[in-house]
Motif scaffolding. Sequence first.
Motif, short mmCIF file in Angstrom:
data_model
loop_
_atom_site.label_atom_id
_atom_site.label_comp_id
_atom_site.label_asym_id
_atom_site.label_seq_id
_atom_site.Cartn_x
_atom_site.Cartn_y
_atom_site.Cartn_z
N LEU B 8 5.39 14.07 7.56
CA LEU B 8 4.38 13.02 7.50
C LEU B 8 3.85 12.67 8.91
O LEU B 8 2.64 12.50 9.12
N LYS B 11 1.62 15.43 10.13
CA LYS B 11 0.32 15.37 9.45
C LYS B 11 -0.56 14.28 10.06
O LYS B 11 -1.76 14.48 10.30
N GLY B 15 -3.97 14.74 11.96
CA GLY B 15 -5.16 14.06 11.43
C GLY B 15 -5.99 13.44 12.54
O GLY B 15 -7.22 13.48 12.51
N GLU B 107 -5.85 5.88 5.20
CA GLU B 107 -5.30 6.51 4.00
C GLU B 107 -5.69 5.73 2.74
O GLU B 107 -5.95 6.30 1.70
N ARG B 111 -8.22 7.03 -0.26
CA ARG B 111 -7.46 7.12 -1.50
C ARG B 111 -6.34 8.15 -1.45
O ARG B 111 -6.01 8.77 -2.46
N THR B 112 -5.80 8.38 -0.26
CA THR B 112 -4.68 9.32 -0.16
C THR B 112 -3.36 8.57 -0.10
O THR B 112 -2.30 9.17 -0.26
N GLU B 114 -2.16 6.36 -2.23
CA GLU B 114 -1.46 6.33 -3.52
C GLU B 114 -0.67 7.63 -3.73
O GLU B 114 0.47 7.61 -4.17
N THR B 115 -1.30 8.76 -3.36
CA THR B 115 -0.63 10.06 -3.51
C THR B 115 0.65 10.08 -2.67
O THR B 115 1.69 10.58 -3.10
N LEU B 116 0.54 9.51 -1.47
CA LEU B 116 1.68 9.46 -0.57
C LEU B 116 2.81 8.60 -1.15
O LEU B 116 3.99 8.92 -1.02
N LEU B 117 2.41 7.50 -1.80
CA LEU B 117 3.41 6.59 -2.35
C LEU B 117 4.17 7.22 -3.52
O LEU B 117 5.25 6.79 -3.86
N TYR B 118 3.57 8.26 -4.15
CA TYR B 118 4.26 8.94 -5.26
C TYR B 118 5.28 9.98 -4.78
O TYR B 118 5.85 10.68 -5.57
N CYS B 119 5.48 10.09 -3.45
CA CYS B 119 6.45 11.06 -2.96
C CYS B 119 7.84 10.41 -2.94
O CYS B 119 7.96 9.19 -3.03
N TYR B 257 4.77 -1.75 -3.04
CA TYR B 257 3.73 -0.83 -3.52
C TYR B 257 2.50 -1.62 -3.96
O TYR B 257 1.38 -1.25 -3.70
N LEU B 261 -1.41 -1.23 -2.60
CA LEU B 261 -2.47 -0.62 -3.40
C LEU B 261 -3.55 -1.60 -3.81
O LEU B 261 -4.51 -1.23 -4.47
#
Lengths: 306, 262
Positions: B8, B11, B15, B107, B111-112, B114-119, B257, B261
């Motif tokens: 992370l 990345k 970025g 992020e 909208r990235t 939320e994807t990160l929070l699903y890890c 979370y 969000l």
Amino acid sequence: MKAIVAERLTKIYSGEKKALDNASFELSQGEVFGFLGPNGAGKTTAVKLLNGMISPSEGSCHVFGIDPSSSPEKVHAISGVVTEHAQMYGNLTGQENLVFYGTLFGIPKEESLKRALALLERLDLTVAKDKKLTTYSTGMRQRLSLARAMIHTPKILFLDEPTSGLDPESAQSVNNMIKELASDKGTTVFLCTHQLRYAQEVCSSYGLIDDGTLLAVGSLDALRCRIFSGLKVHIKSNRFPEGISFRKTEGQWAEINVQTEDEIPPIVKRIVDAGGNVYEVMANRLSLEEIYFSLIEKRKEQKEVR
Amino acid sequence: MNTMQSALIKKDLRGITANKQLLVAMISVPIVLTVVVPSIFIMLIHFMPNDFSDFDAMLRMLPIDIQLDNMNTAIISLLLNNIMPVFFIIIPIMAASIMAASSFVGEKEKRTLETLLYCPLSLKQIFRAKILSSFIMSELVSILSFTIMTLVTQIEIFLTTGSLLLPNISWLVVLLLLSPAVSLIAITLIVRGSARAQTMEESQQRSALLVLPVIFLVAGQFMGIILINIWILLGLGALLALIAWILMNGSFQKISYESMLR
């Protein structure tokens, strides 16, 4: 072990109305569960609750025995999520995105790359693998999101409108993939959609939801039993004898409900005996769409009575 | 720090280096502050040596132990060891603000998040990794600026005066304690604001509002503090580090979370 157990699951967003109201359902492993309802019915709220993104106001839920509100990261380790709001990085290529998410799930880089390439091929994205995500079409992004959700071979997939924005061909290939995942690998799929016809093709069981309230849960046959378990027969003829309760529809068509297929030949015979010509006979069971609208109608009536 | 967190961090750093606009902003300001400004000053002193009456008056106000025999060297020393460190309070704030805004609110905006929070990382682990990536970037910019500044000014000083004038001990405290502490405070303030901010610009503006008083209060008085005593400087550094630590732990308690969000 059950894949999902939800008991009286309720979510109220800060003082507003209930986004999910007393929903109880269970999913077995390997099941493709269609969570169906219009936009704003509470589908995404359910996905967020089951992944611990939000905590339930009342009730509880467990995913493979784990409580998502107390250990969300444990649920995330075994689940893959595709939602409209979960996007990937525009400055990275398709392949780089997948490798990054792979490493984020603890998969070594080489293995992530291997899996990424396999998934890209499976989802027909190999040609675009080295292009930045900003150049991807909506459909391609959607397929890449699916690949991302599957990179760690999850035990359960949460798919929120996975085929929205896909052309019919891509939608078909996604459907086939979902079916394969469930049948071959035993992956449980929690599929949210408002496209009922599409759901009927893929799902093995259903939960129908409207305005936060779960209307019914079960297999298609079980749902039919709640409305009408028989067949709807459409007959095209130039003459319908009296004494049988036909409902005239349009032109030379009429409709009649029967309980079993065995009742159809005698009906046709009576028409022929009465001097009628039978041009076409079609027998259908209630579709998911018809069941859904009947249930919504019933609910409205119940509300009005109250 | 596990491999997932380091993925992370890498990345996030990538970025920022891939985004030319942000990178230019992050590098150009420190270069102007730490290379161009002192260079102009050194050149001015060298080429206009006639009227020093104002400087002379100022130099006489300095403590005796730092008053040097040579007027030129005295002025350069004042510049290098007393004025320049102030910039190393401003630079980490700026770098950390840009990086933190991009890494947290950016992020969210793209909208990235939320994807990160699903890890499978916990929210705290994600936050730690993100704070660390902002911190690494701000320290890199500070150290890089210091190295370039030292190289360029030493060459200039050598060419104009014939000898070197190396940075004194207070630099060590500034670079190793004060500047990291201040950048951590800036990052934490951005992170706290990130739950509310919807766009990166909004977050950067918010941080500017928070950071401006810090610059006026700290930077304005800072020169004097360096003059007084190294121990006071050390104390100030420790105090700021403590504030950073308290603020950071405070923000860990508050995050969820749901708030991220929103």
